[in-house]
Design a protein around this motif. Structure first.
Motif, PDB file in Angstrom:
ATOM      1  N   HIS A 113     -10.153   2.579   7.924  1.00 20.61           N
ATOM      2  CA  HIS A 113      -9.441   1.619   7.082  1.00 20.61           C
ATOM      3  C   HIS A 113      -7.962   1.557   7.461  1.00 20.61           C
ATOM      4  O   HIS A 113      -7.366   0.483   7.545  1.00 20.61           O
ATOM      5  CB  HIS A 113      -9.582   1.996   5.607  1.00 20.61           C
ATOM      6  CG  HIS A 113     -10.939   1.729   5.037  1.00 20.61           C
ATOM      7  ND1 HIS A 113     -11.536   0.489   5.073  1.00 20.61           N
ATOM      8  CD2 HIS A 113     -11.814   2.539   4.399  1.00 20.61           C
ATOM      9  CE1 HIS A 113     -12.719   0.537   4.486  1.00 20.61           C
ATOM     10  NE2 HIS A 113     -12.911   1.784   4.081  1.00 20.61           N
ATOM     11  N   TYR A 114      -7.385   2.722   7.683  1.00 15.93           N
ATOM     12  CA  TYR A 114      -5.971   2.793   8.048  1.00 15.93           C
ATOM     13  C   TYR A 114      -5.716   2.069   9.367  1.00 15.93           C
ATOM     14  O   TYR A 114      -4.784   1.258   9.479  1.00 15.93           O
ATOM     15  CB  TYR A 114      -5.551   4.259   8.141  1.00 15.93           C
ATOM     16  CG  TYR A 114      -4.204   4.467   8.802  1.00 15.93           C
ATOM     17  CD1 TYR A 114      -3.028   4.112   8.145  1.00 15.93           C
ATOM     18  CD2 TYR A 114      -4.129   5.018  10.077  1.00 15.93           C
ATOM     19  CE1 TYR A 114      -1.794   4.299   8.753  1.00 15.93           C
ATOM     20  CE2 TYR A 114      -2.902   5.211  10.684  1.00 15.93           C
ATOM     21  CZ  TYR A 114      -1.745   4.854  10.027  1.00 15.93           C
ATOM     22  OH  TYR A 114      -0.529   5.032  10.634  1.00 15.93           O
ATOM     23  N   ASP A 171      -5.815  -1.646   9.150  1.00 15.14           N
ATOM     24  CA  ASP A 171      -4.729  -2.267   8.383  1.00 15.14           C
ATOM     25  C   ASP A 171      -3.436  -2.404   9.165  1.00 15.14           C
ATOM     26  O   ASP A 171      -2.645  -3.305   8.901  1.00 15.14           O
ATOM     27  CB  ASP A 171      -4.439  -1.451   7.120  1.00 15.14           C
ATOM     28  CG  ASP A 171      -5.494  -1.667   6.053  1.00 15.14           C
ATOM     29  OD1 ASP A 171      -6.220  -2.674   6.148  1.00 15.14           O
ATOM     30  OD2 ASP A 171      -5.584  -0.829   5.138  1.00 15.14           O
ATOM     31  N   LYS A 213       0.830  -1.201   0.000  1.00 16.90           N
ATOM     32  CA  LYS A 213       0.000   0.000   0.000  1.00 16.90           C
ATOM     33  C   LYS A 213       0.868   1.256   0.000  1.00 16.90           C
ATOM     34  O   LYS A 213       0.518   2.247  -0.642  1.00 16.90           O
ATOM     35  CB  LYS A 213      -0.950  -0.021   1.199  1.00 16.90           C
ATOM     36  CG  LYS A 213      -2.007  -1.114   1.066  1.00 16.90           C
ATOM     37  CD  LYS A 213      -2.940  -1.170   2.253  1.00 16.90           C
ATOM     38  CE  LYS A 213      -3.967  -2.286   2.044  1.00 16.90           C
ATOM     39  NZ  LYS A 213      -4.940  -2.359   3.138  1.00 16.90           N
ATOM     40  N   ARG A 223     -13.905   7.432   7.381  1.00 19.62           N
ATOM     41  CA  ARG A 223     -13.816   6.071   6.817  1.00 19.62           C
ATOM     42  C   ARG A 223     -12.375   5.717   6.469  1.00 19.62           C
ATOM     43  O   ARG A 223     -11.925   4.594   6.699  1.00 19.62           O
ATOM     44  CB  ARG A 223     -14.706   5.954   5.580  1.00 19.62           C
ATOM     45  CG  ARG A 223     -16.191   6.005   5.890  1.00 19.62           C
ATOM     46  CD  ARG A 223     -17.026   5.496   4.728  1.00 19.62           C
ATOM     47  NE  ARG A 223     -16.771   6.211   3.493  1.00 19.62           N
ATOM     48  CZ  ARG A 223     -17.371   7.367   3.162  1.00 19.62           C
ATOM     49  NH1 ARG A 223     -18.224   7.932   4.009  1.00 19.62           N
ATOM     50  NH2 ARG A 223     -17.120   7.957   2.006  1.00 19.62           N
ATOM     51  N   ALA A 224     -11.643   6.694   5.915  1.00 11.73           N
ATOM     52  CA  ALA A 224     -10.245   6.442   5.578  1.00 11.73           C
ATOM     53  C   ALA A 224      -9.432   6.138   6.837  1.00 11.73           C
ATOM     54  O   ALA A 224      -8.578   5.243   6.844  1.00 11.73           O
ATOM     55  CB  ALA A 224      -9.661   7.656   4.848  1.00 11.73           C
TER      56      ALA A 224
END
Length: 203
Positions: A189-190, A193, A128, A185-186
Protein backbone atom coordinates in the motif's frame (compact mmCIF):
# COMPACT_ATOMS: atom_id res chain seq x y z
CA UNK A 1 -14.36 38.79 9.33
CA UNK A 2 -17.96 38.09 10.34
CA UNK A 3 -19.43 38.95 13.78
CA UNK A 4 -22.41 36.78 14.72
CA UNK A 5 -24.62 35.66 17.58
CA UNK A 6 -23.80 32.09 18.58
CA UNK A 7 -27.15 30.34 18.31
CA UNK A 8 -27.86 26.93 16.71
CA UNK A 9 -29.65 28.39 13.70
CA UNK A 10 -26.61 30.43 12.67
CA UNK A 11 -24.34 27.41 12.15
CA UNK A 12 -25.82 26.64 8.74
CA UNK A 13 -25.44 30.29 7.73
CA UNK A 14 -21.78 30.21 8.72
CA UNK A 15 -21.18 27.15 6.58
CA UNK A 16 -22.78 28.94 3.63
CA UNK A 17 -20.63 32.03 4.20
CA UNK A 18 -17.47 29.91 4.35
CA UNK A 19 -18.34 28.10 1.14
CA UNK A 20 -19.09 31.38 -0.62
CA UNK A 21 -15.84 32.99 0.47
CA UNK A 22 -13.74 29.99 -0.52
CA UNK A 23 -15.47 29.95 -3.89
CA UNK A 24 -14.47 33.59 -4.41
CA UNK A 25 -10.89 32.74 -3.43
CA UNK A 26 -10.82 29.76 -5.79
CA UNK A 27 -10.51 27.30 -2.90
CA UNK A 28 -13.78 25.43 -3.26
CA UNK A 29 -11.94 22.11 -2.88
CA UNK A 30 -11.48 22.99 0.81
CA UNK A 31 -15.12 23.95 1.32
CA UNK A 32 -16.28 20.72 2.98
CA UNK A 33 -13.41 20.62 5.47
CA UNK A 34 -13.60 24.34 6.23
CA UNK A 35 -17.38 24.23 6.69
CA UNK A 36 -17.07 21.27 9.07
CA UNK A 37 -14.36 22.99 11.11
CA UNK A 38 -16.44 26.15 11.30
CA UNK A 39 -19.48 24.17 12.44
CA UNK A 40 -17.48 22.48 15.20
CA UNK A 41 -15.95 25.75 16.42
CA UNK A 42 -19.30 27.56 16.43
CA UNK A 43 -21.02 24.65 18.17
CA UNK A 44 -18.35 24.68 20.88
CA UNK A 45 -19.09 28.35 21.54
CA UNK A 46 -22.80 27.59 21.86
CA UNK A 47 -22.18 24.65 24.21
CA UNK A 48 -19.40 26.03 26.36
CA UNK A 49 -19.78 29.82 26.26
CA UNK A 50 -23.54 29.96 25.93
CA UNK A 51 -26.28 30.29 23.35
CA UNK A 52 -26.53 33.89 22.21
CA UNK A 53 -22.89 34.71 22.98
CA UNK A 54 -21.19 37.27 20.78
CA UNK A 55 -18.59 35.70 18.49
CA UNK A 56 -16.62 36.46 15.36
CA UNK A 57 -15.51 34.22 12.50
CA UNK A 58 -12.25 35.14 10.78
CA UNK A 59 -10.96 33.54 7.57
CA UNK A 60 -7.51 34.25 6.17
CA UNK A 61 -5.34 32.74 3.45
CA UNK A 62 -1.60 32.97 4.01
CA UNK A 63 0.89 31.19 1.77
CA UNK A 64 -0.25 27.56 1.54
CA UNK A 65 -2.72 27.58 4.44
CA UNK A 66 -6.28 28.60 5.16
CA UNK A 67 -6.63 29.89 8.72
CA UNK A 68 -10.01 29.73 10.45
CA UNK A 69 -10.46 31.57 13.75
CA UNK A 70 -13.48 31.68 16.04
CA UNK A 71 -13.34 34.50 18.59
CA UNK A 72 -15.57 34.63 21.67
CA UNK A 73 -15.70 36.54 24.96
CA UNK A 74 -14.78 33.69 27.30
CA UNK A 75 -11.29 33.23 28.75
CA UNK A 76 -11.95 29.51 29.34
CA UNK A 77 -9.47 27.60 27.17
CA UNK A 78 -10.67 24.30 25.68
CA UNK A 79 -8.56 21.21 26.36
CA UNK A 80 -8.17 18.27 24.02
CA UNK A 81 -8.97 15.16 26.04
CA UNK A 82 -9.34 11.50 25.22
CA UNK A 83 -12.72 10.28 23.98
CA UNK A 84 -14.22 6.83 23.66
CA UNK A 85 -16.53 5.38 21.07
CA UNK A 86 -19.49 5.94 23.41
CA UNK A 87 -18.78 9.62 24.14
CA UNK A 88 -21.51 11.94 22.87
CA UNK A 89 -19.47 15.12 23.26
CA UNK A 90 -15.85 16.18 23.35
CA UNK A 91 -15.19 15.03 19.81
CA UNK A 92 -15.03 18.51 18.27
CA UNK A 93 -11.42 19.23 19.21
CA UNK A 94 -10.32 15.70 18.33
CA UNK A 95 -11.87 16.13 14.91
CA UNK A 96 -10.23 19.52 14.56
CA UNK A 97 -6.81 18.13 15.52
CA UNK A 98 -7.19 15.29 13.04
CA UNK A 99 -8.12 17.51 10.10
CA UNK A 100 -5.90 20.53 10.65
CA UNK A 101 -2.25 21.10 9.78
CA UNK A 102 -2.06 23.02 13.04
CA UNK A 103 -4.47 24.42 15.61
CA UNK A 104 -4.51 26.12 18.96
CA UNK A 105 -6.01 28.72 21.27
CA UNK A 106 -5.01 32.36 21.58
CA UNK A 107 -6.06 34.56 24.50
CA UNK A 108 -7.20 38.03 23.44
CA UNK A 109 -8.01 41.25 25.28
CA UNK A 110 -11.70 40.31 25.36
CA UNK A 111 -11.61 36.52 25.52
CA UNK A 112 -10.02 33.93 23.27
CA UNK A 113 -9.73 32.70 19.72
CA UNK A 114 -9.67 29.02 18.79
CA UNK A 115 -7.96 28.64 15.44
CA UNK A 116 -6.93 25.98 12.96
CA UNK A 117 -5.09 25.91 9.66
CA UNK A 118 -5.93 23.74 6.67
CA UNK A 119 -3.54 23.06 3.82
CA UNK A 120 -4.63 24.96 0.73
CA UNK A 121 -3.49 22.22 -1.65
CA UNK A 122 -3.18 19.05 0.42
CA UNK A 123 -1.78 16.09 -1.45
CA UNK A 124 -3.08 12.63 -0.50
CA UNK A 125 0.37 11.83 0.92
CA UNK A 126 0.19 14.87 3.22
CA UNK A 127 -3.27 13.89 4.43
CA UNK A 128 -2.02 10.44 5.37
CA UNK A 129 0.99 11.86 7.18
CA UNK A 130 -1.25 14.18 9.23
CA UNK A 131 -3.62 11.33 9.99
CA UNK A 132 -0.73 9.16 11.17
CA UNK A 133 0.58 11.98 13.38
CA UNK A 134 -2.84 12.33 14.97
CA UNK A 135 -3.04 8.58 15.68
CA UNK A 136 0.49 8.47 17.09
CA UNK A 137 -0.12 11.47 19.34
CA UNK A 138 -3.23 9.83 20.76
CA UNK A 139 -1.34 6.53 21.12
CA UNK A 140 1.35 8.24 23.20
CA UNK A 141 -1.29 9.85 25.39
CA UNK A 142 -3.02 6.50 25.99
CA UNK A 143 0.36 4.97 26.89
CA UNK A 144 0.86 7.61 29.56
CA UNK A 145 3.85 9.19 27.82
CA UNK A 146 5.03 12.69 28.58
CA UNK A 147 3.66 15.49 26.38
CA UNK A 148 5.54 16.03 23.14
CA UNK A 149 8.28 18.63 23.11
CA UNK A 150 8.26 20.47 19.79
CA UNK A 151 11.99 20.07 19.18
CA UNK A 152 11.83 16.30 19.84
CA UNK A 153 8.37 15.63 18.40
CA UNK A 154 9.48 13.88 15.19
CA UNK A 155 11.89 11.52 16.96
CA UNK A 156 9.43 10.70 19.74
CA UNK A 157 6.61 10.02 17.28
CA UNK A 158 8.92 7.80 15.24
CA UNK A 159 9.66 5.75 18.36
CA UNK A 160 5.93 5.56 19.05
CA UNK A 161 5.35 4.39 15.47
CA UNK A 162 7.56 1.35 16.08
CA UNK A 163 5.69 0.56 19.29
CA UNK A 164 2.32 0.97 17.59
CA UNK A 165 3.33 -1.31 14.72
CA UNK A 166 4.48 -3.93 17.24
CA UNK A 167 1.14 -3.67 19.07
CA UNK A 168 -0.73 -4.11 15.78
CA UNK A 169 1.30 -7.22 14.98
CA UNK A 170 0.43 -8.65 18.42
CA UNK A 171 -3.23 -7.85 17.69
CA UNK A 172 -3.12 -9.69 14.36
CA UNK A 173 -1.30 -12.67 15.86
CA UNK A 174 -3.74 -12.94 18.78
CA UNK A 175 -6.57 -13.34 16.28
CA UNK A 176 -4.82 -16.06 14.31
CA UNK A 177 -3.67 -13.73 11.54
CA UNK A 178 -0.36 -13.49 9.74
CA UNK A 179 1.82 -10.60 11.06
CA UNK A 180 4.33 -10.98 8.20
CA UNK A 181 1.50 -10.90 5.68
CA UNK A 182 0.16 -7.72 7.26
CA UNK A 183 3.56 -6.06 6.96
CA UNK A 184 3.82 -7.12 3.32
CA UNK A 185 0.37 -5.70 2.53
CA UNK A 186 1.18 -2.45 4.33
CA UNK A 187 4.43 -2.16 2.35
CA UNK A 188 2.54 -2.70 -0.91
CA UNK A 189 0.00 0.00 0.00
CA UNK A 190 2.81 2.38 0.91
CA UNK A 191 4.72 1.78 -2.33
CA UNK A 192 1.55 2.18 -4.38
CA UNK A 193 0.83 5.55 -2.74
CA UNK A 194 4.18 7.27 -3.19
CA UNK A 195 5.44 8.77 -6.42
CA UNK A 196 8.14 7.09 -8.57
CA UNK A 197 10.54 9.92 -7.64
CA UNK A 198 9.93 9.38 -3.93
CA UNK A 199 10.19 5.61 -4.45
CA UNK A 200 13.67 6.09 -5.93
CA UNK A 201 14.72 8.12 -2.88
CA UNK A 202 13.47 5.40 -0.52
CA UNK A 203 15.28 2.70 -2.49
Amino acid sequence: MLPFEAVPTVVRDLRRVVRGQLDRWGLLALADEAALVTSELATNVIKHVGSGAAATLVLEVAEDRLRIELHDQSFHVPVLGSTTCDDECGRGLSLLAGMAVDWGTLLTATGKAVWCELSVAPAPHCRKVRRAESVLTEYRRDAGAQPLLRWRADRMLEESAADLIADLLHWVDARGGDPDGLLDRAQMHYEADISPERMAEVA
